[in-house]
Design a protein around this motif. Sequence first.
Motif, PDB file in Angstrom:
ATOM      1  N   ASP A  58     -42.334  10.834 -13.867  1.00 20.69           N
ATOM      2  CA  ASP A  58     -42.276  12.277 -14.098  1.00 20.69           C
ATOM      3  C   ASP A  58     -40.844  12.748 -14.324  1.00 20.69           C
ATOM      4  OD1 ASP A  58     -45.059  13.465 -13.772  1.00 20.69           O
ATOM      5  OD2 ASP A  58     -44.928  12.218 -11.990  1.00 20.69           O
ATOM      6  N   MET A  59     -39.909  12.171 -13.614  1.00 18.12           N
ATOM      7  CA  MET A  59     -38.512  12.560 -13.801  1.00 18.12           C
ATOM      8  C   MET A  59     -38.043  12.234 -15.212  1.00 18.12           C
ATOM      9  SD  MET A  59     -36.805  11.565 -10.120  1.00 18.12           S
ATOM     10  CE  MET A  59     -35.168  12.100 -10.627  1.00 18.12           C
ATOM     11  N   GLU A  60     -38.443  11.076 -15.689  1.00 17.53           N
ATOM     12  CA  GLU A  60     -38.087  10.704 -17.060  1.00 17.53           C
ATOM     13  C   GLU A  60     -38.747  11.643 -18.063  1.00 17.53           C
ATOM     14  OE1 GLU A  60     -38.017   6.711 -19.909  1.00 17.53           O
ATOM     15  OE2 GLU A  60     -39.092   6.682 -18.002  1.00 17.53           O
ATOM     16  N   GLU A  61     -40.012  11.960 -17.818  1.00 16.03           N
ATOM     17  CA  GLU A  61     -40.758  12.857 -18.699  1.00 16.03           C
ATOM     18  C   GLU A  61     -40.129  14.246 -18.747  1.00 16.03           C
ATOM     19  OE1 GLU A  61     -45.046  14.962 -18.247  1.00 16.03           O
ATOM     20  OE2 GLU A  61     -45.112  12.774 -18.307  1.00 16.03           O
ATOM     21  N   CYS A  62     -39.584  14.683 -17.611  1.00 16.57           N
ATOM     22  CA  CYS A  62     -39.002  16.026 -17.520  1.00 16.57           C
ATOM     23  C   CYS A  62     -37.504  16.054 -17.847  1.00 16.57           C
ATOM     24  CB  CYS A  62     -39.228  16.597 -16.127  1.00 16.57           C
ATOM     25  SG  CYS A  62     -40.967  16.872 -15.717  1.00 16.57           S
ATOM     26  N   GLY A  63     -36.933  14.890 -18.112  1.00 13.70           N
ATOM     27  CA  GLY A  63     -35.531  14.847 -18.512  1.00 13.70           C
ATOM     28  C   GLY A  63     -34.537  14.809 -17.375  1.00 13.70           C
ATOM     29  N   TYR A  64     -34.958  14.282 -16.213  1.00 11.44           N
ATOM     30  CA  TYR A  64     -34.048  14.160 -15.076  1.00 11.44           C
ATOM     31  C   TYR A  64     -33.512  12.736 -14.985  1.00 11.44           C
ATOM     32  CZ  TYR A  64     -36.021  18.613 -13.525  1.00 11.44           C
ATOM     33  OH  TYR A  64     -36.423  19.926 -13.447  1.00 11.44           O
TER      34      TYR A  64
END
Length: 238
Positions: free
Chosen positions: A230-236
Motif C-alpha cells: 500500500d505504501m508503494e501504491e500511495c507513493g510513500y
Amino acid sequence: MLVTVIGRGHSGTRAMSQTLSESGVYMGEPLNTSWDLLPPQDMYEACRVFGKYVRYTGNMKWDFSRVMAMDPDPAFVKLIESYLKSVLTSDRDKKGWKIPETTLVYPWIRKMFPKAYYIHWVRDPRDCILKKHMTDDLNDFGIEYDKTEDVRRNRAISWYYQRELVRSTPVAQREIHIRFEDMIFKQDETLKRLEQFLHIPMAKIPMRTDSVGRYKTDEEVHMFDFFKKDMEECGYDF
C-alpha cells in the motif's frame, strides 16, 4: 451534492472536513473538535451490523463477497439514516459528513448513496498508527482477525484491513484520492484538484508541516511488512 471522506482515524481527515465546511459544505451537527459528526453511536452500531457479514479466512485475509453482493441490511440502513439525520434532512444544496468509521462500512455506504462524492484520504501508515483510535481493535466492530497482545500491531492490522475493504469495493461514480501529505506540502495544487472534482471554490485552511514524519522520532515499532504494498501504491518511500 452529498460528499463524505473515506479515511482511517488519525489520517488527518479533520483537515478535509474543516476545509469542506469552510468551503460552504454543511457537515451536519453537532461536530466535535475533529470535525466528526456526532453522536457516533448509531454509526458504531451500523459497523457491527456490517461486520456480521464479513468472514475472516485467516492469514490477514477477509472474504467480503457477501457484503458486496447483498443489499445493505435494513437494520444498517435505519442506523445510518438515524446517524445522518441532520445531513439528510437539511435543505442545503451542498452537504456531507465525516467520521473515520464510515470507512469500515464503505461498500454499503456506496450502495446507499451511489451518486455521492467520495474523497478517499490516506496518510503514511507509520504516522497514522502512532496514536490510539476507536478503530484500533477490529473485534470491537465484529471483525475477526489474529489479535495479539501488541496493541500497535493490532492498530496496524486495522489500517491494513480498511485498505483491503476499500480496495475490494467497486469504484464509485465520483471519487478522488488525496494524500494528507499533499494537502500540507502541495495544498494549492490539491485544492485545485478538489475544486475540479466538487465544482465549488475550496477554502484554504492552515496546515502544520510538523504533522508529517512524526514516526521518525517514535521509539516503538511503526513499520510492518504488510504496509509495503500500500505504501508503494500511495507513493510513500520506505
